[in-house]
Write a protein that holds these residues in place. Sequence first.
Motif, PDB file in Angstrom:
ATOM      1  N   MET A 198       0.844  -1.175   0.000  1.00 51.95           N
ATOM      2  CA  MET A 198       0.000   0.000   0.000  1.00 51.95           C
ATOM      3  C   MET A 198       0.894   1.245   0.000  1.00 51.95           C
ATOM      4  SD  MET A 198      -2.946   1.162   2.740  1.00 51.95           S
ATOM      5  CE  MET A 198      -4.093  -0.140   2.389  1.00 51.95           C
ATOM      6  N   ARG A 199       0.533   2.223  -0.770  1.00 50.19           N
ATOM      7  CA  ARG A 199       1.304   3.462  -0.870  1.00 50.19           C
ATOM      8  C   ARG A 199       1.143   4.303   0.401  1.00 50.19           C
ATOM      9  NH1 ARG A 199      -0.689   6.530  -5.370  1.00 50.19           N
ATOM     10  NH2 ARG A 199       1.112   7.822  -4.972  1.00 50.19           N
ATOM     11  N   ILE A 200       2.186   5.044   0.742  1.00 46.65           N
ATOM     12  CA  ILE A 200       2.182   5.841   1.970  1.00 46.65           C
ATOM     13  C   ILE A 200       1.066   6.882   1.950  1.00 46.65           C
ATOM     14  CG2 ILE A 200       3.918   7.536   1.199  1.00 46.65           C
ATOM     15  CD1 ILE A 200       3.655   6.084   4.763  1.00 46.65           C
ATOM     16  N   GLU A 201       0.766   7.423   0.782  1.00 44.09           N
ATOM     17  CA  GLU A 201      -0.319   8.408   0.688  1.00 44.09           C
ATOM     18  C   GLU A 201      -1.654   7.808   1.114  1.00 44.09           C
ATOM     19  OE1 GLU A 201       2.678   9.580  -2.537  1.00 44.09           O
ATOM     20  OE2 GLU A 201       1.798   7.718  -1.806  1.00 44.09           O
ATOM     21  N   GLU A 202      -1.878   6.557   0.748  1.00 46.08           N
ATOM     22  CA  GLU A 202      -3.119   5.873   1.132  1.00 46.08           C
ATOM     23  C   GLU A 202      -3.131   5.581   2.637  1.00 46.08           C
ATOM     24  OE1 GLU A 202      -3.519   2.364  -1.334  1.00 46.08           O
ATOM     25  OE2 GLU A 202      -2.794   3.508  -3.075  1.00 46.08           O
ATOM     26  N   ILE A 203      -1.998   5.202   3.154  1.00 44.10           N
ATOM     27  CA  ILE A 203      -1.903   4.863   4.580  1.00 44.10           C
ATOM     28  C   ILE A 203      -2.208   6.081   5.445  1.00 44.10           C
ATOM     29  CG2 ILE A 203      -0.292   4.182   6.407  1.00 44.10           C
ATOM     30  CD1 ILE A 203       1.089   2.422   4.211  1.00 44.10           C
ATOM     31  N   ILE A 204      -1.631   7.223   5.074  1.00 44.59           N
ATOM     32  CA  ILE A 204      -1.852   8.430   5.887  1.00 44.59           C
ATOM     33  C   ILE A 204      -3.015   9.275   5.366  1.00 44.59           C
ATOM     34  CG2 ILE A 204       0.537   8.500   6.688  1.00 44.59           C
ATOM     35  CD1 ILE A 204       1.015  10.820   4.728  1.00 44.59           C
ATOM     36  N   LYS A 205      -3.712   8.724   4.366  1.00 46.36           N
ATOM     37  CA  LYS A 205      -4.913   9.356   3.806  1.00 46.36           C
ATOM     38  C   LYS A 205      -4.633  10.777   3.319  1.00 46.36           C
ATOM     39  CE  LYS A 205      -7.904   6.266   6.221  1.00 46.36           C
ATOM     40  NZ  LYS A 205      -7.202   5.126   5.778  1.00 46.36           N
ATOM     41  N   LEU A 206      -3.593  10.900   2.500  1.00 42.00           N
ATOM     42  CA  LEU A 206      -3.196  12.185   1.942  1.00 42.00           C
ATOM     43  C   LEU A 206      -3.743  12.304   0.529  1.00 42.00           C
ATOM     44  CD1 LEU A 206      -1.393  14.691   2.528  1.00 42.00           C
ATOM     45  CD2 LEU A 206       0.414  13.474   1.316  1.00 42.00           C
ATOM     46  N   ASN A 207      -4.447  13.388   0.260  1.00 40.12           N
ATOM     47  CA  ASN A 207      -5.062  13.590  -1.053  1.00 40.12           C
ATOM     48  C   ASN A 207      -4.287  14.563  -1.923  1.00 40.12           C
ATOM     49  OD1 ASN A 207      -7.211  11.882  -0.403  1.00 40.12           O
ATOM     50  ND2 ASN A 207      -8.321  13.553   0.607  1.00 40.12           N
ATOM     51  N   THR A 208      -3.257  15.186  -1.379  1.00 40.00           N
ATOM     52  CA  THR A 208      -2.473  16.142  -2.148  1.00 40.00           C
ATOM     53  C   THR A 208      -1.123  15.531  -2.499  1.00 40.00           C
ATOM     54  OG1 THR A 208      -1.575  17.105  -0.135  1.00 40.00           O
ATOM     55  CG2 THR A 208      -3.561  18.137  -1.029  1.00 40.00           C
ATOM     56  N   ALA A 209      -0.472  16.129  -3.478  1.00 38.20           N
ATOM     57  CA  ALA A 209       0.846  15.647  -3.903  1.00 38.20           C
ATOM     58  C   ALA A 209       1.887  15.958  -2.841  1.00 38.20           C
ATOM     59  CB  ALA A 209       1.231  16.299  -5.214  1.00 38.20           C
ATOM     60  N   MET A 210       2.878  15.099  -2.785  1.00 36.60           N
ATOM     61  CA  MET A 210       3.949  15.277  -1.813  1.00 36.60           C
ATOM     62  C   MET A 210       5.269  15.105  -2.552  1.00 36.60           C
ATOM     63  SD  MET A 210       4.618  12.586   1.393  1.00 36.60           S
ATOM     64  CE  MET A 210       3.199  11.638   1.000  1.00 36.60           C
ATOM     65  N   ASP A 211       6.271  15.919  -2.196  1.00 32.79           N
ATOM     66  CA  ASP A 211       7.557  15.771  -2.894  1.00 32.79           C
ATOM     67  C   ASP A 211       8.239  14.473  -2.462  1.00 32.79           C
ATOM     68  OD1 ASP A 211       9.704  16.291  -0.831  1.00 32.79           O
ATOM     69  OD2 ASP A 211       8.621  18.188  -0.667  1.00 32.79           O
ATOM     70  N   ASP A 212       9.120  13.981  -3.320  1.00 27.19           N
ATOM     71  CA  ASP A 212       9.740  12.665  -3.114  1.00 27.19           C
ATOM     72  C   ASP A 212      10.588  12.588  -1.846  1.00 27.19           C
ATOM     73  OD1 ASP A 212       8.536  11.522  -5.306  1.00 27.19           O
ATOM     74  OD2 ASP A 212      10.216  11.916  -6.657  1.00 27.19           O
ATOM     75  N   ALA A 213      11.261  13.681  -1.492  1.00 27.30           N
ATOM     76  CA  ALA A 213      12.097  13.670  -0.280  1.00 27.30           C
ATOM     77  C   ALA A 213      11.234  13.454   0.958  1.00 27.30           C
ATOM     78  CB  ALA A 213      12.881  14.980  -0.173  1.00 27.30           C
ATOM     79  N   LYS A 214      10.097  14.113   1.007  1.00 27.16           N
ATOM     80  CA  LYS A 214       9.178  13.945   2.139  1.00 27.16           C
ATOM     81  C   LYS A 214       8.583  12.537   2.123  1.00 27.16           C
ATOM     82  CE  LYS A 214       6.636  17.210   3.619  1.00 27.16           C
ATOM     83  NZ  LYS A 214       5.720  18.264   4.003  1.00 27.16           N
TER      84      LYS A 214
END
Length: 151
Positions: A1-17
């Motif tokens: 599962m992708r980290i964005e799905e795990i933390i329920k993030l709907n916006t783009a995040m830079d790769d370093a973060k």
Amino acid sequence: MRIEEIIKLNTAMDDAKKVLLNLMYTQNVIADKFNELLKPHDLSSEQYNVLRILRGQKGFPANMCLIQERMIAKNSNTTRLIDKLLLKELVTREVCPENRRKIEVQITKKGIDLLEELDPKVVAHEKEFSNNLSSQEIEQLNNLLEKYRIL
């Protein structure tokens, strides 16, 4: 599962973060599973680490500085950890006869027996996390993590 799905993030995040969040989340998943493995033995991961360090001394005592420098969690309170292991009779602690300011700690037979009981469970725990990776991917991941840590 992708980290964005795990933390329920709907916006783009830079790769370093994203890398940092992935590392922190993965570390917590690994630590939680490891703590489950140790819980029936009333042992923390830091206490386990101290026992592992002492077993590596192959019968020779270790002083508090040596234990502290080999700890994975460098901010651990080594004295408190040793006190708890003493209460469980997993280590002994004595004043060094040559230098009374130096405390020497050794693992007991009970401590060695506990580690021997835990060894196959720890190996299984380690393999569980690497099962989805090839040996080349594991080597590459190790190299990347070591490179990532360099500040």
